[in-house]
Design a protein around this motif. Sequence first.
Motif, PDB file in Angstrom:
ATOM      1  N   ILE A 109       0.869  -1.177   0.000  1.00  0.00           N
ATOM      2  CA  ILE A 109       0.000   0.000   0.000  1.00  0.00           C
ATOM      3  C   ILE A 109       0.907   1.229   0.000  1.00  0.00           C
ATOM      4  CG2 ILE A 109      -1.774   1.257   1.266  1.00  0.00           C
ATOM      5  CD1 ILE A 109      -2.545  -1.436   2.547  1.00  0.00           C
ATOM      6  N   PRO A 110       0.686   2.172  -0.925  1.00  0.00           N
ATOM      7  CA  PRO A 110       1.535   3.367  -0.976  1.00  0.00           C
ATOM      8  C   PRO A 110       1.443   4.178   0.323  1.00  0.00           C
ATOM      9  CG  PRO A 110       0.121   3.234  -2.909  1.00  0.00           C
ATOM     10  CD  PRO A 110      -0.312   2.161  -1.985  1.00  0.00           C
ATOM     11  N   LYS A 111       2.562   4.763   0.692  1.00  0.00           N
ATOM     12  CA  LYS A 111       2.615   5.568   1.919  1.00  0.00           C
ATOM     13  C   LYS A 111       1.645   6.744   1.857  1.00  0.00           C
ATOM     14  CE  LYS A 111       7.312   4.599   3.523  1.00  0.00           C
ATOM     15  NZ  LYS A 111       6.963   3.417   4.214  1.00  0.00           N
ATOM     16  N   SER A 112       1.459   7.315   0.676  1.00  0.00           N
ATOM     17  CA  SER A 112       0.536   8.444   0.539  1.00  0.00           C
ATOM     18  C   SER A 112      -0.897   8.016   0.865  1.00  0.00           C
ATOM     19  CB  SER A 112       0.605   9.029  -0.871  1.00  0.00           C
ATOM     20  OG  SER A 112       0.217   8.061  -1.822  1.00  0.00           O
ATOM     21  N   ALA A 113      -1.282   6.796   0.481  1.00  0.00           N
ATOM     22  CA  ALA A 113      -2.628   6.298   0.758  1.00  0.00           C
ATOM     23  C   ALA A 113      -2.815   6.085   2.253  1.00  0.00           C
ATOM     24  CB  ALA A 113      -2.875   4.995   0.013  1.00  0.00           C
ATOM     25  N   ILE A 114      -1.771   5.572   2.920  1.00  0.00           N
ATOM     26  CA  ILE A 114      -1.834   5.386   4.378  1.00  0.00           C
ATOM     27  C   ILE A 114      -1.986   6.736   5.071  1.00  0.00           C
ATOM     28  CG2 ILE A 114      -0.513   4.629   6.403  1.00  0.00           C
ATOM     29  CD1 ILE A 114       0.754   2.494   4.532  1.00  0.00           C
ATOM     30  N   ARG A 115      -1.161   7.723   4.644  1.00  0.00           N
ATOM     31  CA  ARG A 115      -1.231   9.068   5.231  1.00  0.00           C
ATOM     32  C   ARG A 115      -2.619   9.673   5.042  1.00  0.00           C
ATOM     33  NH1 ARG A 115       2.951  10.962   2.141  1.00  0.00           N
ATOM     34  NH2 ARG A 115       4.689   9.620   2.604  1.00  0.00           N
ATOM     35  N   LYS A 116      -3.179   9.529   3.843  1.00  0.00           N
ATOM     36  CA  LYS A 116      -4.499  10.092   3.537  1.00  0.00           C
ATOM     37  C   LYS A 116      -5.570   9.447   4.422  1.00  0.00           C
ATOM     38  CE  LYS A 116      -7.757  10.761  -0.274  1.00  0.00           C
ATOM     39  NZ  LYS A 116      -8.942  10.306   0.429  1.00  0.00           N
ATOM     40  N   ARG A 117      -5.495   8.116   4.599  1.00  0.00           N
ATOM     41  CA  ARG A 117      -6.480   7.431   5.423  1.00  0.00           C
ATOM     42  C   ARG A 117      -6.419   7.920   6.871  1.00  0.00           C
ATOM     43  NH1 ARG A 117      -4.548   2.562   6.108  1.00  0.00           N
ATOM     44  NH2 ARG A 117      -4.557   2.523   8.372  1.00  0.00           N
TER      45      ARG A 117
ATOM     46  N   LYS B  91      -5.225  10.792   7.911  1.00  0.00           N
ATOM     47  CA  LYS B  91      -5.672  12.192   7.944  1.00  0.00           C
ATOM     48  C   LYS B  91      -7.204  12.267   7.941  1.00  0.00           C
ATOM     49  CE  LYS B  91      -5.804  16.083   5.038  1.00  0.00           C
ATOM     50  NZ  LYS B  91      -5.819  16.330   3.639  1.00  0.00           N
ATOM     51  N   ASP B  92      -7.843  11.447   7.109  1.00  0.00           N
ATOM     52  CA  ASP B  92      -9.304  11.419   7.036  1.00  0.00           C
ATOM     53  C   ASP B  92      -9.915  10.954   8.359  1.00  0.00           C
ATOM     54  OD1 ASP B  92      -9.198  12.287   4.450  1.00  0.00           O
ATOM     55  OD2 ASP B  92      -9.575  10.312   3.542  1.00  0.00           O
ATOM     56  N   LYS B  93      -9.293   9.945   8.971  1.00  0.00           N
ATOM     57  CA  LYS B  93      -9.775   9.467  10.265  1.00  0.00           C
ATOM     58  C   LYS B  93      -9.670  10.571  11.315  1.00  0.00           C
ATOM     59  CE  LYS B  93      -8.810   5.318  11.791  1.00  0.00           C
ATOM     60  NZ  LYS B  93      -8.070   4.076  12.155  1.00  0.00           N
ATOM     61  N   LYS B  94      -8.564  11.299  11.274  1.00  0.00           N
ATOM     62  CA  LYS B  94      -8.323  12.369  12.243  1.00  0.00           C
ATOM     63  C   LYS B  94      -9.359  13.483  12.070  1.00  0.00           C
ATOM     64  CE  LYS B  94      -5.876  14.642  15.305  1.00  0.00           C
ATOM     65  NZ  LYS B  94      -6.330  14.457  16.666  1.00  0.00           N
ATOM     66  N   SER B  95      -9.630  13.855  10.801  1.00  0.00           N
ATOM     67  CA  SER B  95     -10.599  14.936  10.562  1.00  0.00           C
ATOM     68  C   SER B  95     -12.003  14.511  10.992  1.00  0.00           C
ATOM     69  CB  SER B  95     -10.586  15.371   9.102  1.00  0.00           C
ATOM     70  OG  SER B  95     -11.074  14.334   8.285  1.00  0.00           O
ATOM     71  N   LEU B  96     -12.361  13.232  10.753  1.00  0.00           N
ATOM     72  CA  LEU B  96     -13.667  12.731  11.176  1.00  0.00           C
ATOM     73  C   LEU B  96     -13.763  12.716  12.702  1.00  0.00           C
ATOM     74  CD1 LEU B  96     -16.254  11.666   9.844  1.00  0.00           C
ATOM     75  CD2 LEU B  96     -15.392   9.360  10.217  1.00  0.00           C
ATOM     76  N   SER B  97     -12.668  12.363  13.343  1.00  0.00           N
ATOM     77  CA  SER B  97     -12.612  12.363  14.799  1.00  0.00           C
ATOM     78  C   SER B  97     -12.796  13.786  15.340  1.00  0.00           C
ATOM     79  CB  SER B  97     -11.281  11.787  15.261  1.00  0.00           C
ATOM     80  OG  SER B  97     -11.114  11.944  16.632  1.00  0.00           O
ATOM     81  N   ASP B  98     -12.146  14.756  14.697  1.00  0.00           N
ATOM     82  CA  ASP B  98     -12.271  16.153  15.115  1.00  0.00           C
ATOM     83  C   ASP B  98     -13.719  16.641  14.974  1.00  0.00           C
ATOM     84  OD1 ASP B  98      -9.607  16.251  15.736  1.00  0.00           O
ATOM     85  OD2 ASP B  98      -9.004  17.208  13.831  1.00  0.00           O
ATOM     86  N   ILE B  99     -14.363  16.271  13.879  1.00  0.00           N
ATOM     87  CA  ILE B  99     -15.761  16.668  13.661  1.00  0.00           C
ATOM     88  C   ILE B  99     -16.635  16.114  14.778  1.00  0.00           C
ATOM     89  CG2 ILE B  99     -17.775  16.311  12.151  1.00  0.00           C
ATOM     90  CD1 ILE B  99     -15.786  16.405   9.776  1.00  0.00           C
ATOM     91  N   LYS B 100     -16.436  14.823  15.110  1.00  0.00           N
ATOM     92  CA  LYS B 100     -17.236  14.208  16.165  1.00  0.00           C
ATOM     93  C   LYS B 100     -16.926  14.827  17.530  1.00  0.00           C
ATOM     94  CE  LYS B 100     -18.242   9.831  13.963  1.00  0.00           C
ATOM     95  NZ  LYS B 100     -18.288   8.380  14.126  1.00  0.00           N
ATOM     96  N   GLN B 101     -15.656  15.183  17.742  1.00  0.00           N
ATOM     97  CA  GLN B 101     -15.260  15.838  19.001  1.00  0.00           C
ATOM     98  C   GLN B 101     -15.994  17.180  19.159  1.00  0.00           C
ATOM     99  OE1 GLN B 101     -13.342  15.296  21.657  1.00  0.00           O
ATOM    100  NE2 GLN B 101     -12.523  13.283  21.098  1.00  0.00           N
ATOM    101  N   SER B 102     -16.105  17.918  18.055  1.00  0.00           N
ATOM    102  CA  SER B 102     -16.740  19.223  18.126  1.00  0.00           C
ATOM    103  C   SER B 102     -18.246  19.137  18.373  1.00  0.00           C
ATOM    104  CB  SER B 102     -16.469  20.013  16.846  1.00  0.00           C
ATOM    105  OG  SER B 102     -17.151  19.405  15.756  1.00  0.00           O
ATOM    106  N   ARG B 103     -18.861  18.000  18.111  1.00  0.00           N
ATOM    107  CA  ARG B 103     -20.299  17.826  18.330  1.00  0.00           C
ATOM    108  C   ARG B 103     -20.626  17.575  19.811  1.00  0.00           C
ATOM    109  NH1 ARG B 103     -21.231  13.550  13.574  1.00  0.00           N
ATOM    110  NH2 ARG B 103     -21.102  14.934  11.808  1.00  0.00           N
ATOM    111  N   ARG B 104     -19.639  17.117  20.559  1.00  0.00           N
ATOM    112  CA  ARG B 104     -19.889  16.775  21.963  1.00  0.00           C
ATOM    113  C   ARG B 104     -20.190  18.029  22.790  1.00  0.00           C
ATOM    114  NH1 ARG B 104     -15.077  12.558  23.365  1.00  0.00           N
ATOM    115  NH2 ARG B 104     -15.790  10.880  22.034  1.00  0.00           N
TER     116      ARG B 104
END
Length: 133
Positions: free
Chosen positions: A106-114, A116-129
């Motif tokens: 798996i390319p390193k860029s794909a791992i980084r993107k995944r 990053k996406d998880k982190k941004s989704l986590s931040d969105i959910k954190q802000s809803r609390r």
Amino acid sequence: MEINQIVKELQFKAVRSSGAGGQNVNKVASKVVLTFDLKQSQALTEVEKIVLESKLASRLTSEQLLILHCDEDRSQLKNKAIVIKRFLAIIRNGLFVPKERKATKIPKSAIRKRIKDKKSLSDIKQSRRKPDF
């Protein structure tokens, strides 16, 4: 595999078709039975015979005969052509060797993107609390 030589080795037998059809069925032998002797074939190499024997094991008789029949059409010639076409397709599929699968990283860029996406989704959910005071 030489198609012309294999077709010469085929044995055909015309038989009466079964089922409904009125007087024509009782008079005309339009069903075609194809028999191919895998052991005695001169057109196939020993390696090809072994491969076909293993891949077509469920279709072969105990004497290593491949038997196909066709009674789709009222014409014996058309049934013969159909059964030859079917036979050649079975032989081609039996001799087909799929490409070996190469494992890829798996390319390193794909791992980084995944991540990053998880982190941004986590931040969105954190802000809803509700805020913790």
